[in-house]
Design a protein around this motif. Structure first.
Motif, mmCIF file in Angstrom:
data_model
loop_
_atom_site.group_PDB
_atom_site.id
_atom_site.type_symbol
_atom_site.label_atom_id
_atom_site.label_comp_id
_atom_site.label_asym_id
_atom_site.label_seq_id
_atom_site.Cartn_x
_atom_site.Cartn_y
_atom_site.Cartn_z
ATOM 1 N N PRO A 406 0.805 -1.221 0.000
ATOM 2 C CA PRO A 406 0.000 0.000 0.000
ATOM 3 C C PRO A 406 0.836 1.268 0.000
ATOM 4 C CG PRO A 406 -0.219 -1.193 2.094
ATOM 5 C CD PRO A 406 0.442 -2.106 1.130
ATOM 6 N N MET A 407 2.014 1.245 0.616
ATOM 7 C CA MET A 407 2.858 2.439 0.617
ATOM 8 C C MET A 407 3.302 2.796 -0.811
ATOM 9 S SD MET A 407 3.050 3.435 3.775
ATOM 10 C CE MET A 407 2.698 2.742 5.396
ATOM 11 N N VAL A 408 3.635 1.780 -1.603
ATOM 12 C CA VAL A 408 4.027 2.029 -2.993
ATOM 13 C C VAL A 408 2.852 2.617 -3.774
ATOM 14 C CG1 VAL A 408 4.762 0.921 -5.146
ATOM 15 C CG2 VAL A 408 5.803 0.232 -2.973
ATOM 16 N N VAL A 409 1.666 2.083 -3.553
ATOM 17 C CA VAL A 409 0.470 2.612 -4.225
ATOM 18 C C VAL A 409 0.229 4.069 -3.804
ATOM 19 C CG1 VAL A 409 -2.033 2.357 -4.486
ATOM 20 C CG2 VAL A 409 -0.565 0.329 -4.428
ATOM 21 N N PHE A 410 0.415 4.362 -2.525
ATOM 22 C CA PHE A 410 0.218 5.738 -2.042
ATOM 23 C C PHE A 410 1.145 6.716 -2.763
ATOM 24 C CE2 PHE A 410 -1.157 3.876 2.310
ATOM 25 C CZ PHE A 410 -2.446 3.737 1.843
ATOM 26 N N ILE A 411 2.401 6.335 -2.929
ATOM 27 C CA ILE A 411 3.360 7.217 -3.596
ATOM 28 C C ILE A 411 2.941 7.449 -5.047
ATOM 29 C CG2 ILE A 411 5.736 7.367 -4.450
ATOM 30 C CD1 ILE A 411 6.614 5.948 -1.872
ATOM 31 N N ALA A 412 2.547 6.383 -5.748
ATOM 32 C CA ALA A 412 2.176 6.505 -7.160
ATOM 33 C C ALA A 412 0.964 7.422 -7.346
ATOM 34 C CB ALA A 412 1.891 5.124 -7.742
ATOM 35 N N LEU A 413 -0.053 7.261 -6.521
ATOM 36 C CA LEU A 413 -1.259 8.072 -6.675
ATOM 37 C C LEU A 413 -1.023 9.522 -6.249
ATOM 38 C CD1 LEU A 413 -4.209 5.728 -5.667
ATOM 39 C CD2 LEU A 413 -3.301 6.281 -7.916
ATOM 40 N N LEU A 414 -0.143 9.723 -5.294
ATOM 41 C CA LEU A 414 0.165 11.094 -4.890
ATOM 42 C C LEU A 414 0.846 11.849 -6.026
ATOM 43 C CD1 LEU A 414 -0.053 13.043 -2.565
ATOM 44 C CD2 LEU A 414 2.081 12.147 -1.644
ATOM 45 N N LEU A 415 1.762 11.191 -6.709
ATOM 46 C CA LEU A 415 2.424 11.828 -7.855
ATOM 47 C C LEU A 415 1.426 12.072 -8.989
ATOM 48 C CD1 LEU A 415 5.781 9.821 -7.888
ATOM 49 C CD2 LEU A 415 5.403 12.153 -7.054
ATOM 50 N N LEU A 416 0.492 11.140 -9.195
ATOM 51 C CA LEU A 416 -0.527 11.320 -10.219
ATOM 52 C C LEU A 416 -1.411 12.524 -9.919
ATOM 53 C CD1 LEU A 416 -2.069 10.403 -12.742
ATOM 54 C CD2 LEU A 416 -3.348 8.799 -11.275
ATOM 55 N N SER A 417 -1.721 12.749 -8.650
ATOM 56 C CA SER A 417 -2.565 13.895 -8.284
ATOM 57 C C SER A 417 -1.911 15.213 -8.675
ATOM 58 C CB SER A 417 -2.871 13.877 -6.786
ATOM 59 O OG SER A 417 -1.732 14.228 -6.016
ATOM 60 N N CYS A 418 -0.586 15.287 -8.558
ATOM 61 C CA CYS A 418 0.121 16.509 -8.950
ATOM 62 C C CYS A 418 -0.004 16.758 -10.444
ATOM 63 C CB CYS A 418 1.586 16.421 -8.551
ATOM 64 S SG CYS A 418 1.872 16.282 -6.766
ATOM 65 N N VAL A 419 0.049 15.693 -11.243
ATOM 66 C CA VAL A 419 -0.111 15.821 -12.694
ATOM 67 C C VAL A 419 -1.518 16.310 -13.030
ATOM 68 C CG1 VAL A 419 -0.126 14.555 -14.883
ATOM 69 C CG2 VAL A 419 1.617 14.042 -13.151
ATOM 70 N N LEU A 420 -2.518 15.758 -12.381
ATOM 71 C CA LEU A 420 -3.903 16.142 -12.646
ATOM 72 C C LEU A 420 -4.150 17.612 -12.315
ATOM 73 C CD1 LEU A 420 -5.632 12.942 -11.227
ATOM 74 C CD2 LEU A 420 -5.503 13.608 -13.631
ATOM 75 N N ILE A 421 -3.553 18.090 -11.229
ATOM 76 C CA ILE A 421 -3.724 19.491 -10.854
ATOM 77 C C ILE A 421 -3.067 20.415 -11.872
ATOM 78 C CG2 ILE A 421 -3.004 21.229 -9.153
ATOM 79 C CD1 ILE A 421 -3.551 19.030 -7.015
ATOM 80 N N ARG A 422 -1.913 20.012 -12.388
ATOM 81 C CA ARG A 422 -1.271 20.808 -13.435
ATOM 82 C C ARG A 422 -2.143 20.868 -14.688
ATOM 83 N NH1 ARG A 422 3.703 22.750 -13.509
ATOM 84 N NH2 ARG A 422 5.025 22.460 -11.669
ATOM 85 N N LEU A 423 -2.835 19.779 -15.011
ATOM 86 C CA LEU A 423 -3.729 19.774 -16.164
ATOM 87 C C LEU A 423 -4.953 20.657 -15.917
ATOM 88 C CD1 LEU A 423 -3.600 15.977 -17.132
ATOM 89 C CD2 LEU A 423 -2.517 17.899 -18.328
ATOM 90 N N ALA A 424 -5.447 20.704 -14.677
ATOM 91 C CA ALA A 424 -6.573 21.587 -14.348
ATOM 92 C C ALA A 424 -6.186 23.056 -14.457
ATOM 93 C CB ALA A 424 -7.090 21.278 -12.946
ATOM 94 N N ALA A 425 -4.932 23.385 -14.160
ATOM 95 C CA ALA A 425 -4.333 24.706 -14.391
ATOM 96 C C ALA A 425 -5.133 25.857 -13.788
ATOM 97 C CB ALA A 425 -4.148 24.932 -15.889
ATOM 98 N N PRO A 426 -5.280 25.895 -12.462
ATOM 99 C CA PRO A 426 -5.965 27.039 -11.855
ATOM 100 C C PRO A 426 -5.276 28.370 -12.134
ATOM 101 C CG PRO A 426 -4.872 25.692 -10.190
ATOM 102 C CD PRO A 426 -4.842 24.909 -11.456
ATOM 103 N N GLY A 427 -3.952 28.341 -12.304
ATOM 104 C CA GLY A 427 -3.225 29.574 -12.581
ATOM 105 C C GLY A 427 -3.532 30.173 -13.930
ATOM 106 N N GLN A 428 -4.204 29.435 -14.806
ATOM 107 C CA GLN A 428 -4.616 29.978 -16.086
ATOM 108 C C GLN A 428 -5.970 30.658 -16.016
ATOM 109 O OE1 GLN A 428 -4.200 27.188 -19.324
ATOM 110 N NE2 GLN A 428 -2.150 26.540 -18.673
ATOM 111 N N VAL A 429 -6.586 30.655 -14.828
ATOM 112 C CA VAL A 429 -7.830 31.394 -14.621
ATOM 113 C C VAL A 429 -7.577 32.628 -13.750
ATOM 114 C CG1 VAL A 429 -10.195 31.299 -13.741
ATOM 115 C CG2 VAL A 429 -9.177 29.285 -14.839
ATOM 116 N N ARG A 430 -7.013 32.393 -12.563
ATOM 117 C CA ARG A 430 -6.648 33.494 -11.663
ATOM 118 C C ARG A 430 -5.285 33.187 -11.064
ATOM 119 N NH1 ARG A 430 -12.156 32.696 -10.401
ATOM 120 N NH2 ARG A 430 -13.472 34.568 -10.549
#
Length: 444
Positions: A406-430
């Motif tokens: 489970p620790m390995v899975v936690f690391i993988a999904l945490l890194l994926l969340s950072c990618v998803l947030i970059r794709l959402a790009a809040p800084g391109q709105v405000r």
């Protein structure tokens, strides 16, 4: 004689910081109740001889119930405000903890702590405060949310070791009664007396700024300003239905799922993982308290940094630091003094960024009259992820007798969340931009 509006008379002390301080105390207590289950779970397993997966299901039910309650909480906050909703939440949580203290079977725990306490924590917790705190600040939104959410870490620092001592001295049932009394007496009256929905309730402007048409009376000009990068997007009157039709909504939903899957799974099982590697329960609770205070520092630090350098960069930095902390937990038994401490400091620091950055990013994209409902619906993703991660870690621990997978899975999904947030790009709105000094503006 010309009238001077209340908004034009900038007070010496902005009431928004009172709201922040009140949120700090409220969230500290609410999340002390939330994360104290990581200590209660060992005492409950010892009494009932349940598997870790079965005991973890109580926490999963709790997280899922508060997540499903979040849209209701957001709607109620938008309509009635925190002076009503948070005191009601304290009543629900106190009742739930009282019933939990009398639980005799798994379904009792799932109903009392899982469903009822989960719903009450939603009314007084993260989604509730995220619905109205962003309305009090623009330029200092990340910092203000960071300070508010830092109460979570202080609750972990003081309440988790205290709960462990109470359980050792009085038993887990009496300890739940003490927590119920604390929630009821300390939080309900304070919020009823002091809380407010928005600065407009007191004829103020966000950040305590003066009316732009009024004289500045010699006050220093702000050095940062919230800038709308996408006026067409920002000008929309966002409703939940409109937000659901956007890609950004679902990217944030999935990012919340992945982040909460990792963070809630770690937070529930961190004490158990350290005990598995040879630490005593008391020592593990001590390191868990350090994690809490490190999380408070992370909330303030990364909330502030996100105002300066953007949400996307900041959340990526914090996620990387948290992943290093998880690696330390995986090998904690190899250096039982150093590695658990590094886990507590690094994971706490990185995990702390989630609380201020998630509502800040959502506000950057979807700030509107319906923001509370929109954010709370996005936060369902976090609830689903947290419930799944907490249960999955317990199940895999039962099957493999180790927390490595489970620790390995936690690391993988945490890194994926950072990618998803970059794709959402809040800084391109405000995003925040630094203003030129006045003498540079006036230069020929």
């Amino acid at each position: 004689m010309a009238e001077i509006t209340a908004a034009a008379r900038k007070p010496l002390f902005y009431y928004g910081w009172v709201i922040v301080a009140l949120g700090f105390v409220t969230l500290g207590t609410a999340f002390g109740v939330w994360y104290s289950f990581s200590v209660f779970i060992l005492a409950i397993i010892n009494e009932f001889q349940w598997s870790r997966a079965a005991a973890s299901s109580i926490f999963s039910t709790f997280i899922f119930a508060q997540a499903l309650m979040n849209p209701v909480t957001g709607y109620l906050q938008d309509r009635f405000g925190p002076r009503v909703i948070i005191p009601v939440g304290t009543l629900v949580v106190a009742l739930a903890l009282f019933l939990t203290s009398h639980a005799q079977s798994l379904w009792h725990f799932n109903l009392a702590y899982g469903v009822l306490a989960g719903a009450g924590i939603s009314l007084m917790g993260f989604a509730s405060h995220a619905a109205f705190i962003p309305k009090w600040f623009e330029r200092k939104r990340g910092l203000a949310l960071g300070i508010t959410m830092a109460g979570i870490g202080f609750g972990m620092l003081f309440l988790i070791p205290l709960v462990e001592r109470w359980i050792s001295s009085f038993g887990w049932r009496t300890t739940y009664l003490y927590l119920a009394l604390m929630v009821l007496v300390a939080l309900g009256p304070l919020n009823l007396l002091l809380s407010r929905r928005s600065p407009q309730d007191l004829n103020l402007l966000p950040d305590g700024d003066s009316d732009p048409d009024a004289p500045d009376n010699g006050r220093p000009a702000p050095t940062m300003r919230l800038t709308v990068v996408d006026p067409q997007w920002a000008a929309r009157s966002w409703t939940l239905g409109a937000a659901l039709g956007t890609q950004r909504f679902w990217l944030l939903f999935l990012a919340f799922f992945c982040m909460a899957f990792s963070y809630q799974g770690i937070l529930l099982h961190a004490v158990s993982a350290m005990v598995d590697q040879g630490l005593t329960r008391e020592t593990a609770a001590y390191f868990f308290g350090i994690l809490g205070i490190a999380g408070s520092g992370g909330k303030i630090l990364f909330g502030y940094l996100s105002d300066l350098f953007g949400r996307e960069r900041t959340v990526t930095l914090a996620g990387g630091i948290a992943c290093i902390g998880i690696l330390c937990l995986m090998f904690a038994g190899n250096a039982p003094s150093l590695l658990p401490l590094l886990f507590a400091l690094l994971f706490g620091l990185g995990y702390g960024a989630a609380a201020p950055l998630l509502p800040s990013m959502c506000a950057d994209i979807f700030l509107s009259k319906a923001f509370g409902l929109i954010f709370a619906t996005i936060a369902i993703g976090g609830g689903m992820g947290g419930a799944t991660g907490a249960y999955m870690a317990g199940l895999l621990r039962d099957v493999s007798n180790t927390y490595t997978t489970p620790m390995v899975v936690f690391i993988a999904l945490l890194l994926l969340s950072c990618v998803l947030i970059r794709l959402a790009a809040p800084g391109q709105v405000r995003r925040m931009v630094r203003l030129k000094p006045q003498h540079e503006k006036e230069a020929p």
